[in-house]
Every structure is written in C-alpha cells, then in structure tokens.
Design an enzyme around this catalytic site. Sequence first.
Site, PDB file in Angstrom:
ATOM      1  N   LYS A 162      -2.168 -19.146 -17.610  1.00 30.67           N
ATOM      2  CA  LYS A 162      -2.760 -18.871 -18.921  1.00 30.67           C
ATOM      3  C   LYS A 162      -2.058 -19.632 -20.041  1.00 30.67           C
ATOM      4  O   LYS A 162      -2.706 -20.081 -20.979  1.00 30.67           O
ATOM      5  CB  LYS A 162      -2.726 -17.368 -19.212  1.00 30.67           C
ATOM      6  N   LYS A 187     -11.028 -19.505  -9.619  1.00 29.89           N
ATOM      7  CA  LYS A 187     -11.639 -18.177  -9.711  1.00 29.89           C
ATOM      8  C   LYS A 187     -12.572 -18.112 -10.908  1.00 29.89           C
ATOM      9  O   LYS A 187     -12.318 -18.738 -11.939  1.00 29.89           O
ATOM     10  CB  LYS A 187     -10.554 -17.107  -9.785  1.00 29.89           C
ATOM     11  N   LYS A 228     -13.228 -14.939 -17.217  1.00 25.94           N
ATOM     12  CA  LYS A 228     -13.731 -14.862 -18.593  1.00 25.94           C
ATOM     13  C   LYS A 228     -13.257 -16.063 -19.386  1.00 25.94           C
ATOM     14  O   LYS A 228     -13.980 -16.625 -20.173  1.00 25.94           O
ATOM     15  CB  LYS A 228     -13.170 -13.621 -19.298  1.00 25.94           C
TER      16      LYS A 228
HETATM   17  P1  ATP Z   1      -9.117 -13.313 -18.284  1.00 25.98           P
HETATM   18  O1  ATP Z   1      -9.494 -14.691 -17.856  1.00 25.98           O
HETATM   19  O2  ATP Z   1      -9.208 -13.059 -19.771  1.00 25.98           O
HETATM   20  O3  ATP Z   1      -7.851 -12.809 -17.665  1.00 25.98           O
HETATM   21  P2  ATP Z   1     -10.612 -12.026 -16.235  1.00 25.98           P
HETATM   22  O4  ATP Z   1     -11.929 -12.600 -15.957  1.00 25.98           O
HETATM   23  O5  ATP Z   1      -9.485 -12.329 -15.309  1.00 25.98           O
HETATM   24  O6  ATP Z   1     -10.277 -12.383 -17.724  1.00 25.98           O
HETATM   25  P3  ATP Z   1      -9.647  -9.340 -16.473  1.00 25.98           P
HETATM   26  O7  ATP Z   1     -10.096  -8.345 -17.497  1.00 25.98           O
HETATM   27  O8  ATP Z   1      -8.320  -9.977 -16.632  1.00 25.98           O
HETATM   28  O9  ATP Z   1     -10.774 -10.443 -16.375  1.00 25.98           O
HETATM   29  O10 ATP Z   1      -9.716  -8.681 -15.044  1.00 25.98           O
HETATM   30  C1  ATP Z   1     -10.377  -7.466 -14.753  1.00 25.98           C
HETATM   31  C2  ATP Z   1     -10.404  -7.260 -13.254  1.00 25.98           C
HETATM   32  O11 ATP Z   1     -11.292  -8.194 -12.647  1.00 25.98           O
HETATM   33  C3  ATP Z   1      -9.036  -7.466 -12.588  1.00 25.98           C
HETATM   34  O12 ATP Z   1      -8.865  -6.466 -11.607  1.00 25.98           O
HETATM   35  C4  ATP Z   1      -9.159  -8.819 -11.955  1.00 25.98           C
HETATM   36  O13 ATP Z   1      -8.319  -8.960 -10.834  1.00 25.98           O
HETATM   37  C5  ATP Z   1     -10.622  -8.837 -11.567  1.00 25.98           C
HETATM   38  N1  ATP Z   1     -11.149 -10.202 -11.468  1.00 25.98           N
HETATM   39  C6  ATP Z   1     -11.161 -11.122 -12.461  1.00 25.98           C
HETATM   40  N2  ATP Z   1     -11.719 -12.263 -12.026  1.00 25.98           N
HETATM   41  C7  ATP Z   1     -12.060 -12.057 -10.721  1.00 25.98           C
HETATM   42  C8  ATP Z   1     -12.690 -12.877  -9.726  1.00 25.98           C
HETATM   43  N3  ATP Z   1     -13.074 -14.112  -9.987  1.00 25.98           N
HETATM   44  N4  ATP Z   1     -12.878 -12.344  -8.495  1.00 25.98           N
HETATM   45  C9  ATP Z   1     -12.497 -11.078  -8.219  1.00 25.98           C
HETATM   46  N5  ATP Z   1     -11.911 -10.263  -9.110  1.00 25.98           N
HETATM   47  C10 ATP Z   1     -11.692 -10.734 -10.355  1.00 25.98           C
HETATM   48 MG    MG Z   2      -7.521 -11.735 -15.808  1.00 27.41          MG
END
Ligand code: ATP
Ligand code: MG
Length: 338
Positions: free
Chosen positions: A117, A200, A203
């Site tokens: 990040k 992955k 967001k």
């Molecule tokens: P950011 O990029 O801001 O960290 P994020 O997409 O990783 O956002 P989070 O709110 O950090 O979202 O994660 C929420 C949940 O979703 C966590 O348990 C994380 O492990 C899961 N998660 C996020 N992206 C994935 C993915 N691509 N596949 C499976 N699980 C995911």
């Molecule tokens: Mg995350």
Amino acid sequence: MASDARPRALSGIQPTAGSFHLGNYLGAIRQYVALQESHDAFYMVVDLHAITVPQDPAELRANTRFAAAQLLAAGLDPERCTLFVQSHVPEHAQLGWVMNCLTGFGEASRMTQFKDKSAKHGADRATVGLFTYPILQVADILLYQATHVPVGEDQRQHIELTRDLAERFNGRFGDTFTVPAPYIVKETGKIYDLQDPTIKMSKSASTPKGLINLLDDPKVTAKKVKSAVTDTDTVIRFDPENKAGVSNLLTIMATLTDTSVADLEKSYEGKMYGALKTDLAEVMVDFVTPFRARTQEYLDDPETLDSILAKGAEKARAVAAETLAQTYEKIGFLPAKH
Ligand code: ATP
Ligand code: MG
C-alpha cells in the site's frame, strides 16, 4: 453480555469506497453471513482503518452508511449478529495503543500489506497510521476474544501477528486474550482482478475494468465479465498457474452457482471462453440486481440504519470495555477512583 457460549467470530471491512467488490463478497462477506448462524458474531465497518490513506470527510461518512447497508443487503441480520461502526467503540483505539507498545518495530516492518500500500501511495506519503494499521487490527480482534476471523488470504499475515501478540501479552501479564484462528476459505480467499488475473481484486489497487463493484449498473458488470482477460488457449480448465484468468472465472462461477469447478469443466467441455463469460455475466447480473435494490432500501431509511448501528455499538462496547479493563489492570495502570 459476554455469556454466549458459542465460538466468537469477528471481522471488519473498510469504508474506503462506495461499493464493495466481488472479492470482498466471495472472500469475506459470504463467510460473515454463514458464521452468524454458528458463532457469536461481531462485524464492523472499520472507519479508523479508512483514514490510513487520504480520504474526504463527506465521502467517508457516506461510505460508512453504504458499507453498513451492503452488509445488511448481503444477509447480515442484526438479530443474529452484532453490526457496528469501529469509531463508535473507543476501546479499539485504546487497546490499539497497548498493542503498539507490545510490537517490535522490525516485526511491524515485515507486514507486506504496508509495503504494497505504501508503494502505491508513494513511500514518502505513507502515514505512520498506515504502518501501524495491522496493530490496530490486532486490537480489533482481541477486544472481542474472537476465536475465528473470517478474512481473505491477504489478511493471513495480520492474523498471524494477532496470534503472536496475544500469546506475548498472555505470557508476560497472564492469560487475558483468546488466541484467534484465521477463517479463510481456500477456494475464494483470493479473487483476482479481471484484467490482470495475477493481482488481487481490490478497492484501491484494481484496474477499473478489472474490478467488479457490487453496486455498479448490472450492464457495466456484464460488460466487465465479458471482457475479462483469459489466454490464447481455448480449453476451459481450472489451472491457476497457467490459466489464471479462466480459473478465476471458474471459481467465481462455481461459488455463485453452488457448483463444483469439476462439474463446470465437464459442462463446458468443447465450448469456447465466450460461452463461460456469457453465462457468468448472466449469473452476476442475477446476483447484483437484487443486492443493489436491497442496499438502496437501507440507504433510503438512514434512521433505521443508524439505529441498527447504535444498538450494535452498545452491544460491542459492553464486550470491548470488559476486555480493555482487564488489560489495563494486568498492565498495571492505576485505576481511576470513582
Ligand atoms: P483496500 O484495497 O482499500 O485494502 P480491499 O478491497 O482490500 O480494500 P478491505 O476492506 O481491506 O477491502 O477488505 C475487506 C475484506 O475483503 C478482507 O477480509 C479482505 O481480506 C477481503 N478481500 C479483499 N479483497 C479480496 C479479494 N480479492 N479476494 C478475496 N478476499 C478479499
Ligand atoms: Mg484490504
């Protein structure tokens, strides 16, 4: 309050965007919904974590309600679980400080999420908050004496840190914290970006076309699915190493339709990638259409939404306050005289 004898689940999701994405849903939220049946479950919108990267105040407020509405739309039931907003429970920040003082600098430096990040936001712009966010997450989990933490694969290292710190504290000051286990579903623990199936879906890191937002117009979603990157081969086969794109689509399809990947491979024998994409686009549209409508219903009634969150915070605080009081006592803080 803390008398529920079931194992305890705890997890959080960031209000860093208006919409959750398919990775959030398949990797985490589906498990939240399932575990509320068998566990005393606590789920929160982690707004303290959202400010580790630049954010806009009005957007953060709106996204926090969006997040809660989507969790309810996905199937969380406030009668079956405790749903709340992290900043409504001040004990998170308080225990977070204690955990900061228990963590080695080198130990924190090994967290790969920080490396990823901070590289993305520019290493010189990364905040100390981003550096220590895994330690706040440790506090989030330990406050509730959680036994299981449903998360995606990217969070495994943070749960490992949580276990280490719980054991360290217990060893130094006496048994205080439950040592939690990650609850990661192997098949869907990491859903990949549709345009770059080696990273992955995220967001903040995905390409716009590779990111399936649950609140997108279903037409946009269908289009993104149909233009997913695959490979120059033609066989529909699950082989994450050599056929990352197709394998990702098969995983998504299998989970949303409750089918096995093996059965899908059989039914697509001799068919082209286009057939799989068309079918998946339809499945996705059928999934997101009612999800969007339910989310909108919650958003249209912010009073009800806010009162669900207020009740959740009250339940959460009762548990969190008890753990924090025990922690303070064990550490040797002089109790305030009332
Ligand atoms: P950011 O990029 O801001 O960290 P994020 O997409 O990783 O956002 P989070 O709110 O950090 O979202 O994660 C929420 C949940 O979703 C966590 O348990 C994380 O492990 C899961 N998660 C996020 N992206 C994935 C993915 N691509 N596949 C499976 N699980 C995911
Ligand atoms: Mg995350």
